[in-house]
Design a protein around this motif. Sequence first.
Motif, PDB file in Angstrom:
ATOM      1  N   LEU A  37      -2.487  -3.881  -5.134  1.00 14.99           N
ATOM      2  CA  LEU A  37      -2.667  -4.947  -4.147  1.00 14.99           C
ATOM      3  C   LEU A  37      -3.252  -4.398  -2.852  1.00 14.99           C
ATOM      4  O   LEU A  37      -4.080  -5.046  -2.203  1.00 14.99           O
ATOM      5  N   GLY A  38      -2.826  -3.197  -2.479  1.00 17.86           N
ATOM      6  CA  GLY A  38      -3.404  -2.585  -1.295  1.00 17.86           C
ATOM      7  C   GLY A  38      -4.866  -2.249  -1.496  1.00 17.86           C
ATOM      8  O   GLY A  38      -5.702  -2.461  -0.606  1.00 17.86           O
ATOM      9  N   GLY A  39      -5.204  -1.746  -2.665  1.00 22.03           N
ATOM     10  CA  GLY A  39      -6.581  -1.378  -2.952  1.00 22.03           C
ATOM     11  C   GLY A  39      -7.516  -2.568  -3.035  1.00 22.03           C
ATOM     12  O   GLY A  39      -8.710  -2.451  -2.736  1.00 22.03           O
ATOM     13  N   LEU A  40      -7.004  -3.723  -3.443  1.00 15.14           N
ATOM     14  CA  LEU A  40      -7.853  -4.915  -3.552  1.00 15.14           C
ATOM     15  C   LEU A  40      -8.415  -5.363  -2.208  1.00 15.14           C
ATOM     16  O   LEU A  40      -9.433  -6.049  -2.157  1.00 15.14           O
ATOM     17  N   ARG A  41      -7.775  -4.983  -1.126  1.00 12.88           N
ATOM     18  CA  ARG A  41      -8.254  -5.402   0.202  1.00 12.88           C
ATOM     19  C   ARG A  41      -9.590  -4.757   0.544  1.00 12.88           C
ATOM     20  O   ARG A  41     -10.364  -5.308   1.327  1.00 12.88           O
ATOM     21  N   THR A  42      -9.856  -3.595  -0.036  1.00 14.14           N
ATOM     22  CA  THR A  42     -11.094  -2.884   0.289  1.00 14.14           C
ATOM     23  C   THR A  42     -11.974  -2.613  -0.922  1.00 14.14           C
ATOM     24  O   THR A  42     -13.166  -2.350  -0.777  1.00 14.14           O
ATOM     25  N   ALA A  43     -11.396  -2.679  -2.120  1.00 13.90           N
ATOM     26  CA  ALA A  43     -12.150  -2.321  -3.324  1.00 13.90           C
ATOM     27  C   ALA A  43     -13.132  -3.415  -3.705  1.00 13.90           C
ATOM     28  O   ALA A  43     -12.942  -4.596  -3.419  1.00 13.90           O
TER      29      ALA A  43
END
Length: 481
Positions: A435-441
């Motif tokens: 979920l954290g990675g989806l903000r920038t990925a």
Amino acid sequence: MAELVLSSEARLEARPSDLFALFGSGDPSLGWLFGSEANALRPGALVRLSLPIGDLARAPGTARILRCKPGRRIDLVHESPWAGRVVCLLDPLSGGGTRLRIRVTIDDREFLRLGADFGLLCDADADVDAWEIPLGLLTSLSGSAGILGRSTVNCAQLAVDEVNIDGGVMGRDVRLVVADDATDPGVGAVAMRRLCRVSGMAAVIGMHSSATYAVTSPMAIANGIPYLYTPTSEATARHPLLIRFGERPQDQLHRALPLMAKTTGGTRWFLTGNDYSWPRAIGTAARDVIERMGGTVTGEGYVPLGTQDFAPVISAIDECGTDHVVSSFVGQDHVRFECDFSESGLRGATRTFAPLMDDAVVEHLGPSGVGIWNALGYFVAMDTTENHEFLRRYEDRFGQCAPPVSAAAEGVYEAIHTWASACRSGGGTEPSALLGGLRTAGFRGPRRCGRGGSLESLLLGEATPSGIKVLDELPAASPSG
């Protein structure tokens, strides 16, 4: 590799050349294989058939002609609801007639998947090696939406292959675990339960109806497994573990319906589709758009999934004297309705917008689909470097006789790459990292997507005799999520 082989043999009075000419005619008197339907006998041509071994058929399936030798041999690649090969040999007998031999082959992994789907066998995919990351795919390989299943599995496997070639995720290879919901929420619940029981399941990719999603999404939450749902769908309650891709009804309708009305000059619309949440949401959104542009909804008609008789709906459309139809049927239901609608003679005077019409459906519709419009994030005819390269890799991996890529299948491809990118950015496969990675990925694939896989625009397409033609690019009504 181990495999399941089913063989049969029969002696028939007809000559091999006569039998060969009857293949695909739909005549069941000569057996299940010759009861199949095919429009042509050439490599890559679509064949509709059902293997007569009880529930392993579940519903009429699809295959493609791999090669054929007139009067002697026909080789098929079976696609849905199971993957395998069918070889038909026609040997002339000295006293006249034909010895007909049929050999069906299903490899071991596919046979075990079928057995697991039916609760008859343990799932070998559950024994994932410690250095592998299991990634689930819940899709429709049978039932009404089964015509989309094989290209979906292919695109998912292509994405996993590419992720693994690029180093995997956190140094580990990804292993795809496939389950079939049979276009049935009850079957989908059983299949989702099986996926959730796989040790270390990192996430589940869902490409199936929202009727199944309503049952399976709470299961993902209860098991703490991220659920990436990819097809066009209506808005539902949000949860951090439920990650939505795909088009929303407003995305598909808010620009496309006014453009259709402008093209035809008509103002009257009939709303129809299968009777569950997504088609109803399409109907609600369509009514809002139609009323805002000064049009009139002349009627509505919804029928259950798996309906065979569309005469009452078609009669209602005819009686209303409508100019346009918004047709939100699914899979085989969509094919049957549009074929019946075309045969009724109404196609010439009534334009249709079908939110699930994509390249796979158009192949099944043939001439019956010509003139239908839709707006989706992907069509095969997208003229971009990324799409040309994607289609080349798909053909290299699965061959020239592979089923055409559908918008539904390509969405799964994008979702898997986005998941892998997010895990890498977030530093792990656990939900918080994802979920954290989806903000920038992000992932630059064939679609026009922003961060987290949100659609930036849609393509307006029209069915033609040679496939879907892209008419225009339309901005999305609002970000997906």
